[in-house]
Design an enzyme around this catalytic site. Structure first.
Site, PDB file in Angstrom:
ATOM      1  N   SER A  47       0.841  -1.184   0.000  1.00  0.00           N
ATOM      2  CA  SER A  47       0.000   0.000   0.000  1.00  0.00           C
ATOM      3  C   SER A  47       0.887   1.249   0.000  1.00  0.00           C
ATOM      4  O   SER A  47       1.830   1.336  -0.797  1.00  0.00           O
ATOM      5  CB  SER A  47      -0.956  -0.039   1.186  1.00  0.00           C
ATOM      6  OG  SER A  47      -2.013   0.870   1.013  1.00  0.00           O
ATOM      7  N   ASP A 103      -8.283  -5.142  -6.557  1.00  0.00           N
ATOM      8  CA  ASP A 103      -7.871  -4.057  -5.670  1.00  0.00           C
ATOM      9  C   ASP A 103      -8.064  -2.723  -6.392  1.00  0.00           C
ATOM     10  O   ASP A 103      -7.395  -2.463  -7.393  1.00  0.00           O
ATOM     11  CB  ASP A 103      -6.400  -4.227  -5.292  1.00  0.00           C
ATOM     12  CG  ASP A 103      -5.886  -3.101  -4.411  1.00  0.00           C
ATOM     13  OD1 ASP A 103      -6.724  -2.363  -3.842  1.00  0.00           O
ATOM     14  OD2 ASP A 103      -4.656  -2.963  -4.298  1.00  0.00           O
ATOM     15  N   HIS A 137      -6.150  -6.271  -2.134  1.00  0.00           N
ATOM     16  CA  HIS A 137      -5.100  -5.404  -1.632  1.00  0.00           C
ATOM     17  C   HIS A 137      -4.039  -6.193  -0.867  1.00  0.00           C
ATOM     18  O   HIS A 137      -4.341  -6.896   0.095  1.00  0.00           O
ATOM     19  CB  HIS A 137      -5.740  -4.350  -0.714  1.00  0.00           C
ATOM     20  CG  HIS A 137      -4.915  -3.131  -0.504  1.00  0.00           C
ATOM     21  ND1 HIS A 137      -4.506  -2.323  -1.529  1.00  0.00           N
ATOM     22  CD2 HIS A 137      -4.422  -2.567   0.630  1.00  0.00           C
ATOM     23  CE1 HIS A 137      -3.820  -1.305  -1.045  1.00  0.00           C
ATOM     24  NE2 HIS A 137      -3.740  -1.435   0.259  1.00  0.00           N
TER      25      HIS A 137
END
Length: 464
Positions: free
Chosen positions: A145, A407, A432
């Site tokens: 991320s 994602d 994700h």
């Protein structure tokens, strides 16, 4: 593969940057080394508060154990969370007084930026390598991320310090109006049941229509079990309510987009969402959506749904650090307002939601951090970030970009090979940071192959 990985990592220190355990997100907590030097000295690492100031800078203390995952045999989010849990078992009162004497005011948050974070990372790597005699070892940055973005940018900006980088679900392009996020949610719903996003879109359209007419307020307050009465002519409250509705839908599809989120009730899943939203016997799409709201509140054991922008503003404006369980929403919003944007609007016809335009988020920046946080300032920050880091125009080598098709963040990431030294690993059907989660018997063939591919590429680079 496991034995080979252990052998490979014995020659490395691995920096594992995960947004869930980022000590630099606490940069507003400005520690005084002299006041805490006697407390677990070995677990602290002293960083400059401002790496770019020519003046004598103050310092802050960073949890060394969280920042450095040392000689790991498995680069998983789970292990970093275990480290974090262990650190939270420190004696009562230790660190607490220090936290209570600081704040997260806008003035303090000026030290919170990706550039300061990269300087922290570079300084940490340099000092640890020097102190432990590891200057000739190869270092690899790993991250998921926002942490993945930092891993990429660390390799780009400091190629002399880091031999390679592996990023998972990393947004590389800053974007003010990130409407694509909700477009991906719509595609996930459509893939599950083509009628599902259509029903959701109609329900949202009806809801927006009703919110414009005062005569429906009482009905909405009752049927949606709102905590507060709807304010008349309040676009902020209306947009905040719609955002909560979108977040609720996100929770129902969480297994598709965020598999590392645990602990949600079994009833909260995409099957229940789409089964209810496509069941004509339950009434109109609006009526079906009220069933979803009730299901959600019941499963969460919550009495009502918040519809107060002022309450949200009060929470986000709270700059106190008088407690150990710190929420990170204020810090992340600050970075969105100053560097990245990433505002998940409904300003697109290719998604099922409505009611949350870009102007809502821009107003939120101003309301939380001050009137100087204007649209121009926020937009300028996004442009500056892309100019400084390159955005999609990656200028570097030996960086792996991993993303999942389910994602929404992949829309701001690298999903196709740029070159042999800048490969992309695009994993069909995954969400994700799926590739950095612990291996599981239920992992898809695509996910297993992706992990193997990442390992093989990295192993090849490190042998060069």
């Amino acid at each position: 593969m496991a034995r080979a990985l252990r052998w490979l990592l014995l020659s490395l220190f691995l920096l594992l940057f995960c947004s869930c355990a980022q000590s630099f997100l606490k940069r507003g907590t400005r520690g005084d080394p002299s006041s805490t030097a006697n407390h677990h000295r070995s677990r602290w690492f002293k960083q400059r508060l401002d790496h770019f100031s020519k003046k004598r800078s103050r310092f802050w203390l960073q949890w060394k154990d969280i920042f450095l995952a040392y000689l790991l045999t498995n680069c998983s989010l789970h292990e970093v969370k275990e480290i974090e849990r262990n650190l939270q078992s420190i004696p009562e009162g230790y660190g607490k007084a220090n936290l209570m004497s600081r704040d997260l005011s806008t003035a303090s948050l000026r030290y919170l930026s990706s550039r300061q974070a990269l300087a922290d990372i570079a300084n940490f790597r340099t000092e640890i390598a020097r102190k432990r005699g590891l200057t000739k070892n190869k270092w690899v940055t790993f991250g998921g991320s926002y942490g993945g973005s930092l891993a990429v940018w660390s390799r780009i900006k400091h190629p002399n310090l880091f031999a390679a980088a592996v990023s998972s679900s990393a947004p590389i392009q800053a974007k003010l109006n990130f409407y694509e996020y909700n477009e991906v949610i719509g595609k996930i719903l459509s893939a599950h049941n083509s009628e599902c996003p259509k029903a959701v879109k109609e329900a949202f359209a009806i809801l927006v229509h009703m919110l414009k007419r005062r005569k429906y307020y009482s009905k909405l307050e009752t049927e949606f079990m709102l905590c507060e009465p709807i304010k008349i002519n309040s676009p902020k409250d209306t947009a905040f309510l719609m955002i909560n509705m979108i977040r609720l839908i996100d929770l129902f599809v969480r297994e598709q987009i965020n598999k590392f989120i645990k602990g949600e009730p079994e009833e909260i899943n995409i099957d229940n969402l789409c089964d209810n939203m496509t069941d004509a016997s339950l009434g109109s799409p609006y009526d079906r959506f009220t069933k979803i709201i009730h299901l959600f509140l019941k499963s969460k054991h919550v009495d009502c749904l918040s519809a107060s922008y002022s309450d949200e503003l009060e929470e986000l404006s709270n700059s106190s650090l008088g407690y150990l369980r710190i929420k990170y929403e204020r810090q992340w919003l600050y970075q969105c307002c100053t560097e990245f944007g990433f505002f998940m609007t409904t300003d697109s016809k290719n998604q099922p939601f409505s009611g949350t335009p870009l102007r809502y988020f821009l107003q939120l920046c101003s309301d939380v951090f001050g009137p100087e946080f204007s649209r121009d300032l926020v937009a300028r920050g996004v442009k500056t970030s892309n100019r400084y880091y390159g955005g999609f125009n990656v200028n570097g080598s030996k960086i792996i970009f991993s993303n999942g098709s389910n994602d929404p963040w992949h829309r701001l990431g690298i999903t196709k090979d740029i070159s042999k030294d800048l490969p992309a690993v695009f994993i069909k059907g995954e969400g994700h940071c799926a590739d950095v989660l612990e291996q599981n018997d239920t992992d898809s063939a695509e996910l297993i192959q992706a992990r193997e591919k990442i390992f093989q590429i990295l192993q090849k680079w490190l042998k060069q």
